[in-house]
Design a protein around this motif. Sequence first.
Motif, PDB file in Angstrom:
ATOM      1  N   MET A 297     -18.014  32.428 -20.417  1.00 11.10           N
ATOM      2  CA  MET A 297     -17.695  32.334 -21.365  1.00 11.10           C
ATOM      3  C   MET A 297     -16.038  34.206 -21.514  1.00 11.10           C
ATOM      4  N   ALA A 298     -16.101  34.218 -20.078  1.00  4.52           N
ATOM      5  CA  ALA A 298     -14.810  35.261 -19.206  1.00  4.52           C
ATOM      6  C   ALA A 298     -14.212  34.215 -18.659  1.00  4.52           C
ATOM      7  N   GLY A 299     -14.956  32.651 -18.439  1.00  2.00           N
ATOM      8  CA  GLY A 299     -13.466  31.751 -18.209  1.00  2.00           C
ATOM      9  C   GLY A 299     -13.043  30.624 -18.481  1.00  2.00           C
ATOM     10  N   PHE A 300     -13.277  30.953 -20.048  1.00  2.00           N
ATOM     11  CA  PHE A 300     -12.788  30.208 -21.520  1.00  2.00           C
ATOM     12  C   PHE A 300     -11.773  30.811 -21.542  1.00  2.00           C
ATOM     13  N   LEU A 301     -11.715  32.615 -21.941  1.00  2.00           N
ATOM     14  CA  LEU A 301     -10.996  32.940 -22.256  1.00  2.00           C
ATOM     15  C   LEU A 301      -9.848  33.648 -21.272  1.00  2.00           C
ATOM     16  N   ASP A 302     -10.059  33.192 -20.026  1.00  2.00           N
ATOM     17  CA  ASP A 302      -9.535  33.177 -18.950  1.00  2.00           C
ATOM     18  C   ASP A 302      -8.425  32.267 -18.803  1.00  2.00           C
ATOM     19  N   ARG A 303      -8.781  30.707 -18.767  1.00  2.00           N
ATOM     20  CA  ARG A 303      -8.056  29.635 -19.483  1.00  2.00           C
ATOM     21  C   ARG A 303      -6.841  29.439 -20.355  1.00  2.00           C
ATOM     22  N   ALA A 304      -7.210  30.327 -21.627  1.00  2.00           N
ATOM     23  CA  ALA A 304      -7.386  30.007 -22.827  1.00  2.00           C
ATOM     24  C   ALA A 304      -5.817  31.306 -22.457  1.00  2.00           C
ATOM     25  N   LYS A 305      -6.067  32.163 -21.439  1.00  2.00           N
ATOM     26  CA  LYS A 305      -5.446  33.585 -22.013  1.00  2.00           C
ATOM     27  C   LYS A 305      -3.483  32.800 -20.890  1.00  2.00           C
ATOM     28  N   GLU A 306      -4.201  31.824 -19.742  1.00  2.00           N
ATOM     29  CA  GLU A 306      -3.365  30.952 -18.669  1.00  2.00           C
ATOM     30  C   GLU A 306      -2.443  30.169 -20.261  1.00  2.00           C
ATOM     31  N   GLN A 307      -3.662  29.792 -20.690  1.00  2.00           N
ATOM     32  CA  GLN A 307      -2.550  28.348 -21.774  1.00  2.00           C
ATOM     33  C   GLN A 307      -1.218  28.829 -22.302  1.00  2.00           C
ATOM     34  N   ALA A 308      -2.206  30.332 -23.233  1.00  2.00           N
ATOM     35  CA  ALA A 308      -1.708  31.046 -23.696  1.00  2.00           C
ATOM     36  C   ALA A 308      -0.579  31.268 -23.306  1.00  2.00           C
ATOM     37  N   GLN A 309      -0.077  32.025 -22.295  1.00  2.00           N
ATOM     38  CA  GLN A 309       1.015  32.071 -21.295  1.00  2.00           C
ATOM     39  C   GLN A 309       1.784  31.695 -20.694  1.00  2.00           C
ATOM     40  N   ARG A 310       1.242  30.087 -20.461  1.00  2.00           N
ATOM     41  CA  ARG A 310       2.417  29.053 -20.125  1.00  2.00           C
ATOM     42  C   ARG A 310       3.004  28.451 -21.570  1.00  2.00           C
ATOM     43  N   GLY A 311       2.332  28.627 -22.726  1.00  2.00           N
ATOM     44  CA  GLY A 311       3.488  28.407 -23.876  1.00  2.00           C
ATOM     45  C   GLY A 311       3.979  29.255 -23.942  1.00  2.00           C
ATOM     46  N   ILE A 312       4.004  30.727 -23.273  1.00  2.00           N
ATOM     47  CA  ILE A 312       5.050  31.361 -24.124  1.00  2.00           C
ATOM     48  C   ILE A 312       6.381  31.926 -23.059  1.00  2.00           C
ATOM     49  N   ASN A 313       5.805  31.404 -21.411  1.00  2.00           N
ATOM     50  CA  ASN A 313       6.870  30.846 -20.530  1.00  2.00           C
ATOM     51  C   ASN A 313       7.124  30.034 -21.428  1.00  2.00           C
ATOM     52  N   GLN A 314       7.167  28.379 -21.319  1.00  2.00           N
ATOM     53  CA  GLN A 314       7.405  27.806 -22.131  1.00  2.00           C
ATOM     54  C   GLN A 314       9.056  27.688 -23.094  1.00  2.00           C
ATOM     55  N   GLY A 315       8.116  28.983 -23.906  1.00  2.00           N
ATOM     56  CA  GLY A 315       9.165  29.236 -25.194  1.00  2.00           C
ATOM     57  C   GLY A 315       9.804  29.840 -25.021  1.00  2.00           C
ATOM     58  N   LYS A 316       9.890  30.878 -23.808  1.00  4.95           N
ATOM     59  CA  LYS A 316      11.422  31.859 -23.350  1.00  4.95           C
ATOM     60  C   LYS A 316      12.555  30.792 -22.558  1.00  4.95           C
ATOM     61  N   GLN A 317      11.601  29.929 -21.299  1.00  2.10           N
ATOM     62  CA  GLN A 317      12.517  28.651 -21.042  1.00  2.10           C
ATOM     63  C   GLN A 317      13.853  28.337 -22.056  1.00  2.10           C
ATOM     64  N   ARG A 318      13.256  27.906 -22.835  1.00  2.00           N
ATOM     65  CA  ARG A 318      13.741  26.752 -23.868  1.00  2.00           C
ATOM     66  C   ARG A 318      14.600  27.749 -24.475  1.00  2.00           C
ATOM     67  N   LEU A 319      13.831  28.527 -25.396  1.00  2.00           N
ATOM     68  CA  LEU A 319      14.983  29.836 -25.524  1.00  2.00           C
ATOM     69  C   LEU A 319      16.490  29.856 -25.070  1.00  2.00           C
ATOM     70  N   ASP A 320      16.252  30.478 -23.831  1.00  2.00           N
ATOM     71  CA  ASP A 320      17.466  30.876 -22.462  1.00  2.00           C
ATOM     72  C   ASP A 320      18.683  29.467 -22.505  1.00  2.00           C
ATOM     73  N   GLU A 321      17.468  28.448 -22.482  1.00  2.00           N
ATOM     74  CA  GLU A 321      18.247  27.003 -22.319  1.00  2.00           C
ATOM     75  C   GLU A 321      19.365  26.613 -24.028  1.00  2.00           C
ATOM     76  N   VAL A 322      18.190  26.554 -24.592  1.00  2.00           N
ATOM     77  CA  VAL A 322      19.580  27.003 -26.145  1.00  2.00           C
ATOM     78  C   VAL A 322      20.686  27.830 -26.357  1.00  2.00           C
ATOM     79  N   GLN A 323      20.181  28.824 -26.068  1.00  2.00           N
ATOM     80  CA  GLN A 323      21.459  30.533 -25.685  1.00  2.00           C
ATOM     81  C   GLN A 323      22.446  29.590 -24.951  1.00  2.00           C
TER      82      GLN A 323
END
Length: 77
Positions: free
Chosen positions: A1-27
Amino acid sequence: MAGFLDRAKEQAQRGINQGKQRLDEVQAQRAGNDLLRKLGAAYYAEHRGGGSHEATQDALQTLESHIAENGDSFLRR
């Protein structure tokens, strides 16, 4: 269960980072477009007799600084 949560957290963090990068590009793209419009307006004003060469040069220098920092991808649209 912890492995699943860790992977989900990593995936969420990647999504956040990609969103921030895209926002910076648009700005950066919007800022570049705004600077390009200001350069055009300064150039037009200079050649219509109501603007100065210095204003055109300042606008050009500001645009060139933006391109040096952020790239020129906004010019390719």
